[in-house]
Design an enzyme around this catalytic site. Structure first.
Site, PDB file in Angstrom:
ATOM      1  N   LYS A 159      13.020   4.731  -6.901  1.00 26.36           N
ATOM      2  CA  LYS A 159      11.980   5.152  -5.944  1.00 26.36           C
ATOM      3  C   LYS A 159      12.603   5.669  -4.653  1.00 26.36           C
ATOM      4  O   LYS A 159      12.136   6.632  -4.066  1.00 26.36           O
ATOM      5  CB  LYS A 159      11.096   3.935  -5.649  1.00 26.36           C
ATOM      6  N   PRO A 169      -1.935  12.060  -1.433  1.00 24.30           N
ATOM      7  CA  PRO A 169      -0.608  12.494  -0.976  1.00 24.30           C
ATOM      8  C   PRO A 169       0.299  11.279  -0.850  1.00 24.30           C
ATOM      9  O   PRO A 169      -0.165  10.176  -0.557  1.00 24.30           O
ATOM     10  CB  PRO A 169      -0.888  13.078   0.420  1.00 24.30           C
ATOM     11  N   ASP A 170       1.598  11.470  -1.101  1.00 26.07           N
ATOM     12  CA  ASP A 170       2.548  10.382  -0.892  1.00 26.07           C
ATOM     13  C   ASP A 170       3.009  10.464   0.559  1.00 26.07           C
ATOM     14  O   ASP A 170       3.734  11.387   0.948  1.00 26.07           O
ATOM     15  CB  ASP A 170       3.732  10.504  -1.861  1.00 26.07           C
ATOM     16  N   ILE A 171       2.584   9.509   1.343  1.00 22.61           N
ATOM     17  CA  ILE A 171       2.813   9.589   2.793  1.00 22.61           C
ATOM     18  C   ILE A 171       4.302   9.495   3.113  1.00 22.61           C
ATOM     19  O   ILE A 171       4.860  10.328   3.828  1.00 22.61           O
ATOM     20  CB  ILE A 171       2.012   8.474   3.518  1.00 22.61           C
ATOM     21  N   ASP A 202      -3.161   5.150  -4.849  1.00 19.98           N
ATOM     22  CA  ASP A 202      -2.529   6.310  -5.485  1.00 19.98           C
ATOM     23  C   ASP A 202      -3.530   7.434  -5.742  1.00 19.98           C
ATOM     24  O   ASP A 202      -3.167   8.601  -5.761  1.00 19.98           O
ATOM     25  CB  ASP A 202      -1.884   5.891  -6.813  1.00 19.98           C
ATOM     26  N   LYS A 224      11.783   9.450  -3.454  1.00 16.57           N
ATOM     27  CA  LYS A 224      11.013   9.661  -2.226  1.00 16.57           C
ATOM     28  C   LYS A 224      11.906  10.070  -1.042  1.00 16.57           C
ATOM     29  O   LYS A 224      11.425  10.247   0.056  1.00 16.57           O
ATOM     30  CB  LYS A 224      10.226   8.398  -1.879  1.00 16.57           C
ATOM     31  N   LYS A 280     -25.905   6.902  -2.173  1.00 14.98           N
ATOM     32  CA  LYS A 280     -25.437   5.765  -2.977  1.00 14.98           C
ATOM     33  C   LYS A 280     -25.616   6.070  -4.468  1.00 14.98           C
ATOM     34  O   LYS A 280     -26.689   6.530  -4.880  1.00 14.98           O
ATOM     35  CB  LYS A 280     -26.258   4.537  -2.585  1.00 14.98           C
ATOM     36  N   PHE A 317       8.774   0.629   0.861  1.00 14.74           N
ATOM     37  CA  PHE A 317       8.712  -0.667   0.182  1.00 14.74           C
ATOM     38  C   PHE A 317       8.473  -0.419  -1.307  1.00 14.74           C
ATOM     39  O   PHE A 317       7.872   0.582  -1.690  1.00 14.74           O
ATOM     40  CB  PHE A 317       7.569  -1.523   0.755  1.00 14.74           C
ATOM     41  N   ASN A 337      -7.378  -2.387  -2.243  1.00 12.15           N
ATOM     42  CA  ASN A 337      -6.494  -3.363  -2.876  1.00 12.15           C
ATOM     43  C   ASN A 337      -6.363  -4.581  -1.969  1.00 12.15           C
ATOM     44  O   ASN A 337      -6.941  -4.634  -0.893  1.00 12.15           O
ATOM     45  CB  ASN A 337      -5.130  -2.729  -3.190  1.00 12.15           C
TER      46      ASN A 337
END
Ligand code: C5P
Length: 400
Positions: A337, A305-307, A279, A341, A289, A323, A210
């Site tokens: 959120k 995994p959600d760190i 995600d 979390k 390749k 954030f 991203n």
């Protein structure tokens, strides 16, 4: 002097013989990583040319308030906003009087009025002028308003007098400038910050990622260093230099980022998740390749995994900050959120505004914690980061 790294120092030079020392001061500030731009009064230009300071600073020197051409570039208000510190060296008796009176009759005094950043003055003048009651009152007024005064030194003066009034040495002024950023708010605390994007490999040559630049996370690392914290950045691939005093763990994928964070959290007091973590990751990383062939290509992805949620679920756990970049319902989504979390604080920003966010040098956000919230209006990422670190320090010392 790691505190000067990446700082924007606006150097005001006024008209005294010590103006020639501004050249050395620029070099000293730059050697410690600061970005320097210069404003000169007409008097200063009688002692040293704008061309000299332009060549040293690498930017046009600003001299006129009512200059159409200069205003087309970085105008005086923009210049005032750009600064993390307005440093006036040398500061003559006249400039000190103008600033203490809140006047705006030339570029330097106008920029000073418009500048939200801290002000530092390095006075330089004849010893009798320094001792004059008028100057003393003006200095006192500025000091009471929060200005930092460095020097003057006592010694032999250019006019032959001996006494106080010599400008402090460039090395001492640079050290004083660095100390402005040294808040000490998190002295002795251990802080881990994730920053940048993650890269999720598809095959040996391709990945999904991203646009995160990492600037906000790196600014937080600098602010944590300034606050005296032992700081470690766990960073995805970015084009930024980490603050000198921060540790740096380079990672690529979300899984690597999680592992690095878990390795670091046992001795960590504060965990700040600023990274834009993918995600999902491809279920399989192809060994070769992927060849082009069929008109359609289907790939299967697995949830990463959600760190930050993993770290906040540890026992014992660090003070955990996340954030939330949202385009609508920013505050409501962020609060949700924060709860999901298990965070102690969340920093919400509206990424629908192109002028701030991902690749910009500026940001605007709202920090939310269980006992309150605070809007952080548009400012440099360094400024927003310092405010976030200040809020975290406040919560750690007095939760609520
Ligand atoms: O769920 P969302 O990606 O919007 O949450 C953003 C927050 O969660 C950020 O603090 C981000 O660093 C963190 N995060 C994480 N691990 C993930 C996804 C997000 O730490 N896999």
């Amino acid at each position: 002097m790691a505190h000067l790294f990446n700082r924007n120092i606006l150097l005001g030079v006024s008209g005294g013989i010590a103006a020639y020392k501004a050249a050395e001061l620029i070099r000293q500030l730059q050697e410690h990583g600061a970005n320097v731009r210069v404003v000169m009064t007409p008097g200063a230009q009688a002692f040293i040319t704008p061309l000299t300071l332009q060549a040293l600073s690498g930017h046009p020197v600003h001299t006129e308030l009512l200059d159409e051409e200069a205003e087309k570039g970085m105008g005086h208000i923009e210049l005032a906003r750009w600064a993390d510190l307005l440093l006036i060296a040398p500061a003559t008796a006249n400039v000190i009087a103008r600033l203490s009176g809140g006047r705006a009759e030339d570029l330097l005094s106008t920029v000073a009025l418009a500048c939200p950043a801290p002000l530092m003055l390095a006075p330089a003048m004849n010893q009798q002028m320094w001792k004059n009651a008028g100057t003393a009152v003006n200095i006192e007024t500025l000091a009471q308003r929060g200005a930092h005064i460095v020097g003057p030194e006592t010694g032999e003066q250019a006019c032959g007098d001996i006494g106080p009034g010599r400008m402090e040495t460039p090395a001492m002024i640079a050290a004083a400038a660095a100390s402005v950023f040294d808040t000490g708010l998190l002295a002795g605390k251990r802080v881990v910050i994730t920053a940048g994007p993650t890269r999720e490999a598809l095959d040996p040559v391709r990945y999904l990622s991203n646009h995160s630049s990492g600037k906000m996370g790196y600014a937080l690392a600098q602010a944590a260093v300034d606050a005296g914290a032992v700081t470690t950045l766990v960073s995805g691939p970015v084009n930024l230099k980490a603050p000198e005093q921060a540790g740096l763990v380079n990672v690529e994928s979300a899984q690597q980022m999680l592992k690095a964070c878990l390795d670091l959290t046992p001795d960590c007091d504060i965990f700040i998740a600023c990274a834009a973590v993918a995600d999902y990751r491809p279920a399989v990383i192809e060994q070769q390749k992927i060849k082009k062939g069929a008109e359609e290509l289907q790939l299967t992805f697995l949830r990463n995994p959600d760190i930050v949620a993993t770290i906040s679920g540890l026992q014992p756990r660090p003070f955990t900050v996340g954030f939330a970049a949202e385009t609508t319902g920013v505050i409501d989504y962020a609060k949700d959120k924060m709860q999901r979390k298990g965070l102690d604080m969340i920093v919400a920003n509206d990424v629908s505004d192109q002028a701030i966010g991902f690749n910009s040098d500026n940001n605007a956000a709202t920090a939310i914690w269980s006992g309150g919230e605070k809007a952080l209006p548009c400012a440099s990422k360094a400024n927003i980061a310092a405010q976030i670190i200040g809020l975290i320090a406040g919560q750690i010392s007095e939760p609520g």
